[in-house]
Design a protein around this motif. Sequence first.
Motif, PDB file in Angstrom:
ATOM      1  N   UNK A 189       0.810  -1.178   0.118  1.00 46.80           N
ATOM      2  CA  UNK A 189      -0.025   0.053  -0.029  1.00 46.80           C
ATOM      3  C   UNK A 189       0.900   1.352  -0.143  1.00 46.80           C
ATOM      4  N   UNK A 190       1.956   1.158   0.849  1.00 51.09           N
ATOM      5  CA  UNK A 190       2.904   2.372   0.890  1.00 51.09           C
ATOM      6  C   UNK A 190       3.581   2.612  -0.578  1.00 51.09           C
ATOM      7  N   UNK A 191       3.946   1.720  -1.129  1.00 49.82           N
ATOM      8  CA  UNK A 191       4.386   1.573  -2.431  1.00 49.82           C
ATOM      9  C   UNK A 191       3.417   2.296  -3.583  1.00 49.82           C
ATOM     10  N   UNK A 192       1.985   2.007  -3.508  1.00 47.93           N
ATOM     11  CA  UNK A 192       1.141   2.458  -4.324  1.00 47.93           C
ATOM     12  C   UNK A 192       0.840   4.018  -3.980  1.00 47.93           C
ATOM     13  N   UNK A 193       0.775   4.205  -2.695  1.00 45.71           N
ATOM     14  CA  UNK A 193       0.772   5.480  -2.185  1.00 45.71           C
ATOM     15  C   UNK A 193       1.745   6.428  -3.069  1.00 45.71           C
ATOM     16  N   UNK A 194       2.956   5.892  -3.091  1.00 45.75           N
ATOM     17  CA  UNK A 194       4.035   6.835  -3.562  1.00 45.75           C
ATOM     18  C   UNK A 194       3.801   6.901  -5.192  1.00 45.75           C
ATOM     19  N   UNK A 203      -6.242  -1.122  10.059  1.00 45.29           N
ATOM     20  CA  UNK A 203      -4.910  -0.530   9.897  1.00 45.29           C
ATOM     21  C   UNK A 203      -4.600  -0.016   8.630  1.00 45.29           C
ATOM     22  N   UNK A 204      -4.865  -1.019   7.699  1.00 44.33           N
ATOM     23  CA  UNK A 204      -4.189  -0.900   6.174  1.00 44.33           C
ATOM     24  C   UNK A 204      -5.214   0.142   5.676  1.00 44.33           C
ATOM     25  N   UNK A 205      -6.735   0.091   6.012  1.00 40.92           N
ATOM     26  CA  UNK A 205      -7.485   1.206   5.409  1.00 40.92           C
ATOM     27  C   UNK A 205      -7.093   2.506   5.877  1.00 40.92           C
ATOM     28  N   UNK A 206      -6.637   2.716   7.017  1.00 36.52           N
ATOM     29  CA  UNK A 206      -6.210   3.989   7.287  1.00 36.52           C
ATOM     30  C   UNK A 206      -4.916   4.325   6.829  1.00 36.52           C
ATOM     31  N   UNK A 207      -4.143   3.299   6.346  1.00 32.83           N
ATOM     32  CA  UNK A 207      -2.901   3.871   5.472  1.00 32.83           C
ATOM     33  C   UNK A 207      -3.254   4.291   3.992  1.00 32.83           C
ATOM     34  N   UNK A 212      -4.251   5.713   0.618  1.00 33.12           N
ATOM     35  CA  UNK A 212      -4.763   6.821  -0.035  1.00 33.12           C
ATOM     36  C   UNK A 212      -5.805   6.743  -1.201  1.00 33.12           C
ATOM     37  N   UNK A 213      -6.577   7.596  -2.120  1.00 36.87           N
ATOM     38  CA  UNK A 213      -7.675   7.425  -2.765  1.00 36.87           C
ATOM     39  C   UNK A 213      -7.406   6.371  -3.895  1.00 36.87           C
ATOM     40  N   UNK A 214      -6.126   6.166  -4.272  1.00 42.02           N
ATOM     41  CA  UNK A 214      -5.860   5.387  -5.460  1.00 42.02           C
ATOM     42  C   UNK A 214      -5.715   3.948  -5.094  1.00 42.02           C
ATOM     43  N   UNK A 215      -5.993   3.690  -3.707  1.00 43.06           N
ATOM     44  CA  UNK A 215      -5.880   2.414  -3.235  1.00 43.06           C
ATOM     45  C   UNK A 215      -7.272   1.831  -2.624  1.00 43.06           C
ATOM     46  N   UNK A 216      -7.637   0.906  -2.976  1.00 44.85           N
ATOM     47  CA  UNK A 216      -9.164   0.450  -2.485  1.00 44.85           C
ATOM     48  C   UNK A 216      -8.851  -0.953  -2.100  1.00 44.85           C
ATOM     49  N   UNK A 217      -9.463  -1.093  -0.755  1.00 47.80           N
ATOM     50  CA  UNK A 217      -9.391  -2.155   0.187  1.00 47.80           C
ATOM     51  C   UNK A 217     -10.898  -2.708   0.002  1.00 47.80           C
ATOM     52  N   UNK A 218     -11.188  -3.872  -0.547  1.00 47.61           N
ATOM     53  CA  UNK A 218     -12.539  -4.508  -0.745  1.00 47.61           C
ATOM     54  C   UNK A 218     -12.783  -5.386   0.313  1.00 47.61           C
ATOM     55  N   UNK A 219     -11.740  -6.151   1.111  1.00 49.58           N
ATOM     56  CA  UNK A 219     -12.346  -6.953   2.042  1.00 49.58           C
ATOM     57  C   UNK A 219     -12.423  -8.094   1.553  1.00 49.58           C
ATOM     58  N   UNK A 220     -13.216  -9.229   2.119  1.00 47.25           N
ATOM     59  CA  UNK A 220     -13.459 -10.386   1.478  1.00 47.25           C
ATOM     60  C   UNK A 220     -14.567 -10.628   0.339  1.00 47.25           C
ATOM     61  N   UNK A 221     -14.219 -11.025  -0.618  1.00 45.66           N
ATOM     62  CA  UNK A 221     -15.296 -10.964  -1.975  1.00 45.66           C
ATOM     63  C   UNK A 221     -15.562 -12.498  -2.234  1.00 45.66           C
ATOM     64  N   UNK A 222     -16.439 -12.801  -3.213  1.00 50.83           N
ATOM     65  CA  UNK A 222     -16.883 -13.874  -3.444  1.00 50.83           C
ATOM     66  C   UNK A 222     -15.538 -14.722  -4.232  1.00 50.83           C
ATOM     67  N   UNK A 223     -15.554 -15.942  -4.476  1.00 52.55           N
ATOM     68  CA  UNK A 223     -14.544 -16.637  -5.251  1.00 52.55           C
ATOM     69  C   UNK A 223     -14.675 -16.113  -6.864  1.00 52.55           C
ATOM     70  N   UNK A 224     -15.969 -15.732  -7.175  1.00 54.02           N
ATOM     71  CA  UNK A 224     -16.109 -15.478  -8.748  1.00 54.02           C
ATOM     72  C   UNK A 224     -15.897 -14.160  -8.906  1.00 54.02           C
ATOM     73  N   UNK A 225     -15.784 -13.169  -7.732  1.00 52.72           N
ATOM     74  CA  UNK A 225     -15.085 -11.768  -8.017  1.00 52.72           C
ATOM     75  C   UNK A 225     -13.682 -12.020  -8.177  1.00 52.72           C
ATOM     76  N   UNK A 226     -13.065 -12.911  -7.110  1.00 46.67           N
ATOM     77  CA  UNK A 226     -11.617 -13.163  -7.306  1.00 46.67           C
ATOM     78  C   UNK A 226     -11.398 -13.381  -8.561  1.00 46.67           C
TER      79      UNK A 226
END
Length: 398
Positions: A226-231, A247-251, A253-267
């Motif tokens: 996440x920090x590398x993509x923030x930069x 903690x990761x969501x707090x780190x 920036x807007x270009x990084x999206x944390x989706x949490x758990x998703x379905x196998x089809x979405x993966x």
Amino acid sequence: MASLPGPVALVHEWFTPRSVGGSELVVRELDDLLERPQLHALVDGESARAGSWLAGRSIRTSFIQRLPFGPSHVQQYLPLLPLAIEQLDLEAFPLVLSSSHLVAKGVLTGPEQLHVSYVHTPVRYAWDQMHPYLRRSALARSPLGPLIRWQLHALRQWDRASGQRPDVLVANSRFTAERIRRYWGRAAAVVHPPVAVERFDWTQERDGFYLCLCRLVPYKRVDLVIEAFNRTGLPLLVVGDGPELRRLRALARPNVSLLGRVSAERVDALMASCRAYVYAGLEDFGIAPVEAMAAGAPVIGLGQGGLLDTVRCIAAGAEGPTGLLFPEQSVEALVAALEHFEQQGLWRHLPAEGQRQWAEQFSPARFRERMAGLLERAWEGHQRRLHGRSRPLSVPLR
């Protein structure tokens, strides 16, 4: 397998709904290969669960099964697990195969038996990961800290001693084989674990986003990604759940999206359409990067551990490259890799069909083929050793 003796015992640490990972995939393939051997484990929370692949199976367990919360929280009994695994009675089985990431390799067998152990890892938190584990553990920082350190010391001694018990050791990667050599002083054959490559579609059009998919736990180093993509400002999707999520969501920036758990089809859809899969953890093998290549995605990953077996680095001039490896676990190294990947347009030189062809080297069929050959050779060698012994003189009784 007709050329192997019967009955055969297959030993795994535990079967619980909480643990469904790479080691369980190995056990399932070994179960098919050995045509439903007798299963043994410390605890069984699966055979009575409708819908489990183990529903209705006979699984012989240890005394941990009868302790409070044993089947659901087996790891809380860590100091007892070496003792518990040694209580499994395997005397009736000429061939014992164990799948071990903690104590399964420590089962007791006799000289007439052959014990082959497939080792996922020597106990990480007793060896090279002990100090990071202690730094993260609130219990280790409490007044019980000295006791925790003593228990890890005792586990380390038992881990080395029990590593001498199997007749044949099989490692899931060259990295694991090297750790076995260092900590147990033994050589191990390498058979990579099975990856369900056929599950993924590699023919889809690729998009411009990057993907990081894993459990959100500290050693996966998603914070570094996440920090590398923030930069860099490049678009990143992070898929997964775990104690690090908040903690990761707090780190991010807007270009990084944390989706949490998703379905196998979405993966599957994300794997099939990302520009590249990014991974910064140090793994013994690492199934997710192989899954990404099966879906046609190149991998940008840490050039250490199991990824040295699975990713062929374009910067190193590898034949049929499948990704780009960065040399150290740092934000700066990953930023440099991302910028090089973008500036050189490396995804254009890493076609999806090539990723898939390489990933098929790790298919379940290839795993079964390699393990079948290894087991047959091991059993033949074991028989030669037994038959080569001096036989006692046969004297008729009067």
